[in-house]
Design an enzyme around this catalytic site. Structure first.
Site, PDB file in Angstrom:
ATOM      1  N   TYR A 110      13.712  44.802   1.811  1.00 32.20           N
ATOM      2  CA  TYR A 110      14.081  44.865   3.237  1.00 32.20           C
ATOM      3  C   TYR A 110      15.064  46.016   3.466  1.00 32.20           C
ATOM      4  O   TYR A 110      14.949  46.782   4.431  1.00 32.20           O
ATOM      5  CB  TYR A 110      14.711  43.520   3.611  1.00 32.20           C
ATOM      6  CG  TYR A 110      15.118  43.333   5.053  1.00 32.20           C
ATOM      7  CD1 TYR A 110      14.207  42.875   6.010  1.00 32.20           C
ATOM      8  CD2 TYR A 110      16.434  43.557   5.449  1.00 32.20           C
ATOM      9  CE1 TYR A 110      14.598  42.662   7.320  1.00 32.20           C
ATOM     10  CE2 TYR A 110      16.837  43.347   6.763  1.00 32.20           C
ATOM     11  CZ  TYR A 110      15.911  42.898   7.695  1.00 32.20           C
ATOM     12  OH  TYR A 110      16.298  42.678   8.995  1.00 32.20           O
ATOM     13  N   SER A 152      18.667  47.766  10.972  1.00 32.27           N
ATOM     14  CA  SER A 152      19.430  46.629  10.465  1.00 32.27           C
ATOM     15  C   SER A 152      20.757  47.146   9.937  1.00 32.27           C
ATOM     16  O   SER A 152      20.912  48.354   9.718  1.00 32.27           O
ATOM     17  CB  SER A 152      18.636  45.989   9.324  1.00 32.27           C
ATOM     18  OG  SER A 152      19.453  45.197   8.487  1.00 32.27           O
TER      19      SER A 152
HETATM   20  C1  GCO Z   1      18.941  38.797   5.512  1.00 34.20           C
HETATM   21  C2  GCO Z   1      19.269  40.116   6.110  1.00 34.20           C
HETATM   22  C3  GCO Z   1      19.009  40.226   7.594  1.00 34.20           C
HETATM   23  C4  GCO Z   1      20.256  40.451   8.374  1.00 34.20           C
HETATM   24  C5  GCO Z   1      20.160  41.692   9.131  1.00 34.20           C
HETATM   25  C6  GCO Z   1      21.504  42.249   9.516  1.00 34.20           C
HETATM   26  O1  GCO Z   1      19.433  38.502   4.494  1.00 34.20           O
HETATM   27  O2  GCO Z   1      18.118  38.065   6.019  1.00 34.20           O
HETATM   28  O3  GCO Z   1      20.507  40.521   5.744  1.00 34.20           O
HETATM   29  O4  GCO Z   1      18.250  39.239   8.096  1.00 34.20           O
HETATM   30  O5  GCO Z   1      20.553  39.455   9.274  1.00 34.20           O
HETATM   31  O6  GCO Z   1      19.450  42.642   8.419  1.00 34.20           O
HETATM   32  O7  GCO Z   1      21.269  43.439  10.115  1.00 34.20           O
END
Ligand code: GCO
Length: 260
Positions: A164, A151
């Protein structure tokens, strides 16, 4: 018309690919893309019905797909799936560790159980599934391909997605650890770091006008990415074209990190 020979470099014919979390979103697009490049794909999700729906959609496009629902955080369930494939003579040549969840809450309010759930699903699952896959790739002596999904948060922090972010940072280093241990067995373990992509997981962000404007203004491409825009990189990392590429994370983000 020139009759050009097609390059075998990106051809996945004869390969079997397991894509975790592929009933929808990025996983579904990757399963579809790998199958279009010639692979037999195995769709995975936690629910039998959504997995069956995804398999039916792929088959309706003439693609080679089968499904298997299991929870990627459940070591026994993962082991059982691989044991069944052993019995059925199904050898996983390509593993895409895609399954993931999001849970947005400030760290000071985040329950340990929610932290754990996010880490288990986004990071520990990649270890559990890759361990089963790599053991068999090594035993067969055929090599293999592992593609982990990172990500932008493998590189950059953002408020409210701490667990995450920790998991996706872990994915980057787990990918390097896999390369360090398995490269000698001709396994290439790499990762893709998607940018802000239009998926169900991001629906709340897409519908948030402030966030949507921020994504567009912070990204030199001035737009969100589409799941299918990750396919080219996935096919590359799953194919002979990347036979000497190992431990890398390739960001497919429209240039977002380039201007950070
Ligand atoms: C969110 C996160 C991810 C992003 C992704 C970008 O807040 O949900 O930032 O969903 O879209 O990690 O790489």
């Amino acid at each position: 018309m020139h009759d050009r020979p097609t390059t075998p470099l990106f051809d996945l014919g004869g390969r079997t690919a397991l894509v975790t979390g592929s009933a929808r979103g990025i996983g579904f697009a990757l399963a579809q893309g790998l199958a279009t490049a010639g692979a037999a794909v195995i769709v995975n999700g936690t629910r039998d019905d959504t997995v069956a729906d995804a398999v039916a959609q792929l088959r309706a496009q003439g693609l080679n797909a089968q499904g298997r629902a299991f929870d990627v955080t459940d070591e026994a369930a993962v082991a059982a799936a691989f044991a069944q494939w052993d019995q059925d003579d199904v050898a996983i040549d390509i593993l895409v560790n895609n399954a993931g969840i999001q849970f947005r809450k400030p760290l000071v309010d985040l329950a340990l159980s929610d932290w754990q759930r996010v880490i288990d699903t986004n990071l520990t699952s990649a270890f559990i599934v890759a361990k089963e896959a790599a053991r068999r790739m090594i035993a067969r002596g055929t090599g293999g391909k592992i593609v982990n999904i990172g990500s932008l948060t493998s590189e950059a922090g953002r408020a409210t997605v701490g667990a995450y972010t920790a998991a996706k940072g872990g994915i980057k280093m787990l990918t390097r650890a896999m390369a360090a241990e398995w490269a000698a067995a001709n396994i290439q373990a790499n990762a893709i770091g998607p940018g802000y992509i239009l998926t169900d997981m991001n629906q709340a962000l897409i519908e948030n006008a402030t966030f949507d404007a921020w994504v567009k203004s912070s990204n030199p491409s001035q737009r969100w990415g589409k799941p299918e825009e990750l396919v080219g990189t996935a096919v590359y990392l799953a194919s002979a074209a990347s036979s000497y590429v190992n431990g890398q994370i390739i960001y497919v983000d429209g240039g977002w990190l380039a201007v950070l």
